[in-house]
Design a protein around this motif. Sequence first.
Motif, PDB file in Angstrom:
ATOM      1  N   ALA A   1       0.842  -1.463  -0.101  1.00 43.92           N
ATOM      2  CA  ALA A   1      -0.269  -0.091   0.638  1.00 43.92           C
ATOM      3  C   ALA A   1       0.532   1.039  -0.030  1.00 43.92           C
ATOM      4  O   ALA A   1       0.771   2.499  -0.290  1.00 43.92           O
ATOM      5  CB  ALA A   1      -0.825  -0.139   0.956  1.00 43.92           C
ATOM      6  N   ALA A   2       1.491   1.451   0.644  1.00 45.53           N
ATOM      7  CA  ALA A   2       2.836   2.624   0.811  1.00 45.53           C
ATOM      8  C   ALA A   2       3.253   2.335  -0.468  1.00 45.53           C
ATOM      9  O   ALA A   2       3.388   3.629  -1.151  1.00 45.53           O
ATOM     10  CB  ALA A   2       4.151   2.250   2.116  1.00 45.53           C
ATOM     11  N   GLN A   3       3.712   1.644  -1.855  1.00 50.40           N
ATOM     12  CA  GLN A   3       4.292   1.615  -2.968  1.00 50.40           C
ATOM     13  C   GLN A   3       3.161   1.975  -3.785  1.00 50.40           C
ATOM     14  O   GLN A   3       3.565   2.729  -4.751  1.00 50.40           O
ATOM     15  CB  GLN A   3       4.917   0.391  -3.154  1.00 50.40           C
ATOM     16  N   ARG A   4       2.003   1.522  -3.330  1.00 45.42           N
ATOM     17  CA  ARG A   4       0.826   1.996  -4.249  1.00 45.42           C
ATOM     18  C   ARG A   4       0.707   3.617  -3.469  1.00 45.42           C
ATOM     19  O   ARG A   4       1.089   4.424  -5.297  1.00 45.42           O
ATOM     20  CB  ARG A   4      -0.088   1.366  -3.775  1.00 45.42           C
ATOM     21  N   LEU A   5       1.160   4.492  -3.014  1.00 43.43           N
ATOM     22  CA  LEU A   5       0.593   5.654  -2.445  1.00 43.43           C
ATOM     23  C   LEU A   5       1.961   6.517  -3.293  1.00 43.43           C
ATOM     24  O   LEU A   5       1.733   7.533  -4.232  1.00 43.43           O
ATOM     25  CB  LEU A   5       0.497   6.466  -0.911  1.00 43.43           C
TER      26      LEU A   5
END
Length: 270
Positions: free
Chosen positions: A228-232
Amino acid sequence: MKTATDMTYFASADGDLAYREAGSGDPLVLIHSGFTDHRVFDAVIPALARTHRVIAPDVRGHGASANATRPFRWPDDLAALLRHLDAGPAVLAGVSMGGVIVSDTLLEHPELVRAAVVAGASTGEFQDTDPWHREIQAETARCLAAGDIEGWLKAFLSFVPGPHRTLEVDPEIPRRLTEMALNTLSKHTPGEKDWHVRVTDTWSRVPKIDVPVLTLNGALDTPDVLAAAQRLADTVRDGRSVLIEGTAHYPMMEKPEEFTAAITDFLRTL
């Protein structure tokens, strides 16, 4: 110049909110994780305060800050504090729950944010699919509802090593987290009304974020959190990501030098 041991209170529209300041210069706001307080940043504040005005609040219902008595939103509390301190636009850096507060503030009060560091989080609409993470979340909820503090603490502290290690970390870290968590829990009662109003429709708005965003995570955190952090980082207009090896959900406590260096390097680019 204020030191990191000075506590100040801001009279919000619903009780006093506590914060500490250290250093001078451009404002850098550090927002702690859930059930803790500003002290999770004790190991990194001195170095960051050499170049910035560090502001470390206790989130409503945590630490020395007042509980809610009416509906509220985290980003609105933070925006009120920043306006009170004439500290916007500021660089915001938050861990876990604090990271959600940062991303919410980016969406709801963009004029107050110069840049952001989101650690151990993405947006408030993060979806758990990892079995380990879901099991721990279910256990903490069950124990909290039952008033089983010992069981809750055991589950809560599982986030220190994360899913890939046993609790073979510096014992001072779980001791300090326990102290902070017990203090926050003592402010609340089982079954009390949750006044927190969550920010919605987040991911559809993330592409509009146009300030620099760094996602900063422990490499041993759960796969869902890291994804999710990478998606952000990939979705905002100016996103970057850094992993800190050998740590999970509390890099500012377990790897303070690396955590500080990552933020300092990011600040130099602004």
